[in-house]
Write a protein that holds these residues in place. Sequence first.
Motif, mmCIF file in Angstrom:
data_model
loop_
_atom_site.group_PDB
_atom_site.id
_atom_site.type_symbol
_atom_site.label_atom_id
_atom_site.label_comp_id
_atom_site.label_asym_id
_atom_site.label_seq_id
_atom_site.Cartn_x
_atom_site.Cartn_y
_atom_site.Cartn_z
ATOM 1 N N ARG A 36 5.834 8.703 0.620
ATOM 2 C CA ARG A 36 5.267 7.395 0.261
ATOM 3 C C ARG A 36 6.211 6.228 0.532
ATOM 4 O O ARG A 36 6.119 5.187 -0.107
ATOM 5 N N GLN A 37 7.126 6.416 1.472
ATOM 6 C CA GLN A 37 7.938 5.280 1.890
ATOM 7 C C GLN A 37 7.120 4.395 2.826
ATOM 8 O O GLN A 37 6.234 4.870 3.527
ATOM 9 N N PRO A 38 7.387 3.084 2.845
ATOM 10 C CA PRO A 38 6.604 2.181 3.705
ATOM 11 C C PRO A 38 6.695 2.589 5.171
ATOM 12 O O PRO A 38 7.707 3.128 5.632
ATOM 13 N N GLY A 39 5.627 2.324 5.902
ATOM 14 C CA GLY A 39 5.623 2.626 7.324
ATOM 15 C C GLY A 39 6.532 1.688 8.092
ATOM 16 O O GLY A 39 6.534 0.479 7.861
ATOM 17 N N THR A 40 7.323 2.231 8.989
ATOM 18 C CA THR A 40 8.246 1.455 9.812
ATOM 19 C C THR A 40 8.042 1.853 11.270
ATOM 20 O O THR A 40 7.400 2.866 11.566
ATOM 21 N N PRO A 41 8.588 1.082 12.207
ATOM 22 C CA PRO A 41 8.510 1.501 13.614
ATOM 23 C C PRO A 41 9.062 2.907 13.845
ATOM 24 O O PRO A 41 8.587 3.611 14.741
ATOM 25 N N ALA A 42 10.037 3.323 13.042
ATOM 26 C CA ALA A 42 10.586 4.672 13.209
ATOM 27 C C ALA A 42 9.533 5.745 12.954
ATOM 28 O O ALA A 42 9.582 6.828 13.550
ATOM 29 N N ALA A 43 8.563 5.465 12.075
ATOM 30 C CA ALA A 43 7.489 6.425 11.832
ATOM 31 C C ALA A 43 6.625 6.593 13.079
ATOM 32 O O ALA A 43 6.196 7.704 13.413
ATOM 33 N N ASP A 44 6.348 5.502 13.775
ATOM 34 C CA ASP A 44 5.602 5.603 15.034
ATOM 35 C C ASP A 44 6.385 6.376 16.084
ATOM 36 O O ASP A 44 5.804 7.137 16.875
ATOM 37 N N MET A 45 7.704 6.197 16.105
ATOM 38 C CA MET A 45 8.505 6.901 17.103
ATOM 39 C C MET A 45 8.568 8.398 16.828
ATOM 40 O O MET A 45 8.693 9.201 17.754
ATOM 41 N N ASP A 83 0.852 -1.190 0.000
ATOM 42 C CA ASP A 83 0.000 0.000 0.000
ATOM 43 C C ASP A 83 0.882 1.233 0.000
ATOM 44 O O ASP A 83 1.565 1.525 0.975
ATOM 45 N N LYS A 84 0.856 1.974 -1.093
ATOM 46 C CA LYS A 84 1.692 3.163 -1.223
ATOM 47 C C LYS A 84 0.967 4.433 -0.793
ATOM 48 O O LYS A 84 1.539 5.521 -0.853
ATOM 49 N N ASN A 85 -0.309 4.319 -0.408
ATOM 50 C CA ASN A 85 -1.038 5.504 0.012
ATOM 51 C C ASN A 85 -0.476 6.038 1.322
ATOM 52 O O ASN A 85 0.080 5.293 2.124
ATOM 53 N N VAL A 86 -0.629 7.343 1.522
ATOM 54 C CA VAL A 86 -0.187 7.986 2.753
ATOM 55 C C VAL A 86 -1.406 8.200 3.638
ATOM 56 O O VAL A 86 -2.300 8.965 3.298
ATOM 57 N N TYR A 87 -1.465 7.474 4.744
ATOM 58 C CA TYR A 87 -2.531 7.660 5.709
ATOM 59 C C TYR A 87 -1.938 8.308 6.949
ATOM 60 O O TYR A 87 -0.764 8.173 7.246
ATOM 61 N N GLY A 88 -2.782 8.952 7.711
ATOM 62 C CA GLY A 88 -2.299 9.578 8.928
ATOM 63 C C GLY A 88 -2.876 10.968 9.062
ATOM 64 O O GLY A 88 -3.806 11.359 8.353
ATOM 65 N N THR A 89 -2.321 11.747 9.964
ATOM 66 C CA THR A 89 -2.827 13.079 10.259
ATOM 67 C C THR A 89 -1.714 14.096 10.042
ATOM 68 O O THR A 89 -0.598 13.897 10.530
ATOM 69 N N PRO A 90 -1.990 15.185 9.300
ATOM 70 C CA PRO A 90 -0.954 16.204 9.085
ATOM 71 C C PRO A 90 -0.378 16.695 10.400
ATOM 72 O O PRO A 90 -1.105 17.007 11.338
ATOM 73 N N GLY A 91 0.947 16.777 10.470
ATOM 74 C CA GLY A 91 1.627 17.192 11.683
ATOM 75 C C GLY A 91 2.036 16.039 12.565
ATOM 76 O O GLY A 91 2.819 16.220 13.501
ATOM 77 N N TRP A 92 1.527 14.817 12.258
ATOM 78 C CA TRP A 92 1.862 13.647 13.048
ATOM 79 C C TRP A 92 2.452 12.535 12.195
ATOM 80 O O TRP A 92 3.134 11.653 12.715
ATOM 81 N N ALA A 93 2.175 12.538 10.909
ATOM 82 C CA ALA A 93 2.772 11.552 10.007
ATOM 83 C C ALA A 93 4.239 11.901 9.783
ATOM 84 O O ALA A 93 4.592 13.065 9.556
ATOM 85 N N ALA A 94 5.122 10.914 9.839
ATOM 86 C CA ALA A 94 6.565 11.125 9.721
ATOM 87 C C ALA A 94 6.922 11.625 8.318
ATOM 88 O O ALA A 94 6.220 11.325 7.336
ATOM 89 N N PRO A 95 8.011 12.388 8.188
ATOM 90 C CA PRO A 95 8.360 12.962 6.880
ATOM 91 C C PRO A 95 8.576 11.922 5.796
ATOM 92 O O PRO A 95 8.211 12.148 4.641
ATOM 93 N N GLU A 96 9.150 10.781 6.129
ATOM 94 C CA GLU A 96 9.366 9.766 5.092
ATOM 95 C C GLU A 96 8.046 9.186 4.598
ATOM 96 O O GLU A 96 7.941 8.757 3.436
ATOM 97 N N ARG A 97 7.030 9.191 5.440
ATOM 98 C CA ARG A 97 5.716 8.718 4.998
ATOM 99 C C ARG A 97 5.113 9.675 3.978
ATOM 100 O O ARG A 97 4.367 9.253 3.090
ATOM 101 N N LEU A 98 5.418 10.954 4.108
ATOM 102 C CA LEU A 98 4.911 11.929 3.147
ATOM 103 C C LEU A 98 5.489 11.692 1.761
ATOM 104 O O LEU A 98 4.900 12.121 0.763
ATOM 105 N N ASP A 120 -4.132 7.497 -5.500
ATOM 106 C CA ASP A 120 -2.878 7.290 -4.772
ATOM 107 C C ASP A 120 -2.509 8.490 -3.915
ATOM 108 O O ASP A 120 -1.375 8.613 -3.467
ATOM 109 N N ARG A 121 -3.457 9.373 -3.672
ATOM 110 C CA ARG A 121 -3.211 10.552 -2.853
ATOM 111 C C ARG A 121 -4.094 10.510 -1.612
ATOM 112 O O ARG A 121 -5.009 9.695 -1.497
ATOM 113 N N SER A 122 -3.811 11.424 -0.702
ATOM 114 C CA SER A 122 -4.558 11.480 0.546
ATOM 115 C C SER A 122 -5.385 12.755 0.570
ATOM 116 O O SER A 122 -4.849 13.863 0.459
ATOM 117 N N ALA A 123 -6.688 12.593 0.705
ATOM 118 C CA ALA A 123 -7.594 13.730 0.823
ATOM 119 C C ALA A 123 -7.825 14.050 2.292
ATOM 120 O O ALA A 123 -7.699 13.183 3.164
#
Length: 651
Positions: free
Chosen positions: A198-207, A181-196, A587-590
């Motif tokens: 479209r890199q895969p989510g990793t534990p580092a994104a949660d941190m 899944d290449k879509n970017v899900y999450g909330t602006p200001g809380w999603a990690a920069p690499e997720r923006l 493939d974008r986030s609204a």
Amino acid sequence: MPPQPDAAPPPLPPELAPLLPTDPVTIGPFRVIGRLGSGGMGAVYGALDAEHRCVAVKVIHAEHVRRPEYRELFAREAELVSRIDAECTPRFLGADPNAPEPWLATEFVPGRTLQQHVREFGPLDEAALRAFAAGTAEALAAIHAAGVVHLDVKPGNIMLAPDGPKVLDFGIARAIGDTTDKNVYGTPGWAAPERLDRQPGTPAADMFAWGGLIVFAATGRSPFGTGTSAELLERVRAGDCDLTGVPEELMELVARALSTDPEARPTAVEAFHTVLALDTVAADAIEEPGEDAAAIHRKRLRALLHRVWTGFDAAGHRPELWMALGTAAGGVGVAAGGAAALATQGTAGGGAAAGSGKLVGTASAAGGGASWGAGAGTLTKSATVTAAGTGLSGKAMLTVAAGATAAAVAGGWLVGRAVTDQPLLPFTDPEPSATAALAPSPEEDEKEGQEVRFRNLTLWFPEDWTVHVIEDIEFVGFGPDHEGREIVDDWIAAHPPGNPGCAEVDWNHWEWPAALVECPHIRILGPGGITYGGAVYEPITEEPDAGLFAPSQNPLPCIPGIDAYEADPASFPGQSPLVEELAPVGDRSALYREYLTPCGNPDGRDPELLYYTQRSWFLPESQILIVDEYGIEDIDAILADGEFASRSEED
């Protein structure tokens, strides 16, 4: 004595909203009491199990149940949640992703979210902040050890329960290593920069989000400030965060967590151990002979929470009110419509059966959450234009005998661990096992249906839908501020079959003529509708109070087929959204939002305004706004299946 026919119903608990006529009475083995929340994909109900314990039960919206992709997402969520065991996450109780109406159950978590607590009482004090940092890091460490990434860690998804912080809502969680899944899900200001990017989510994104949580809990503000989504995303990418007010003892750890470089961030285990070591009393907790490090750290966390986690109440939650409502509704447990027989010795029933049993080994109520929060309890049912719908039914289920620790699958039922004095412990294996990753999703089928292009977005509507492309319409507001500022633009209306009222609509009127209420449809608007589509013809923007589509100076009649509500003026959210999150369009986030929309009582008996829920998807970069006032079937899937033109094609 049984209740009298004219007796007043028990009061609705503050954390629950009233059930709609279309809501189920039972879900699987649970008696439904009220609504906890709702989002674009599903709803969460407060319910009681056979032992009268409070439970949160999540279901898919009825319009999504028939679509395999939504069932697959729901089954994946259930499988991921079933892996997790932590002090600071809700306990998974079970799920039936293969039921006619799939469901997932966790313990109900009373309390306020971090967002609500900070708004009402301010930031946490230093002792509570340390416990909060340790508890949330422990939860993320357990989540990651189970091979899962959360990907939506934010203040609204952290409950400050009486016994500690709880990380909630695994709706967009993924298996570590999942690249399907290449879509970017999450909330602006809380999603990690690499997720923006479209890199895969990793534990580092949660941190990264964990670091933001600590800033918010310590100071009452987001590390990246406020503003539009574009402004927040720019600051996130640049690492432009404000850590002023974070205690010195946590500053270095939080700064690393908020690094734009994922490799520089601490792991959740490191953060947990580091914060726990700051508390000398917890560090001196008595160790039993032969205890491993994981058990010792968990014991220290319990000691820390027991000592300093004070002043966090259940936010008005009283289990006896749930029980009173369950009794008033006809009893608690497995009702006739549920048709679920519960085994008592850890065996699985083979299909639907009559009778009732006992769910063995579950815990006292302490888990679960929802997107509306306590404020949803201020809505009261006032008028229903039409009422239709069916309840949910359950299947035979497997009961976990006391002392069981492993998740199992039987009869379609995923069963969570039983509560024991020594639950499964995280952190024993620093790397997720090779079996943690889920199988990749099947390749997409070739798109079918009516291909419709609007600006840079292509959508495929079912062949039996009617799609109106209305060209060269003059968009303008009313009043002196709008004179001479017309925008000539196109817009699209689309509606499913079986709506004869749509034949009476003059689609050349882009605003809300009264005839439209008889025609369930969606609208797709461009710059004209965005510029003049807000309340009293103001622009639609990314600001929370400027997203309601209401281009009229007076409310329209309420929509047939939609439930309308009164609202308590003291707690009515006004023009603030009930739900605000990112949702996929192609493939974008609204920016997906749900608002309460005013309407006039159709029978004229009550002069007061009523309210219903409006959903919208806003893509400011593409200047596209999609509005759904009716809960149209399949629209979420149609939008998610869309395609945007490539950047070169757009240029």
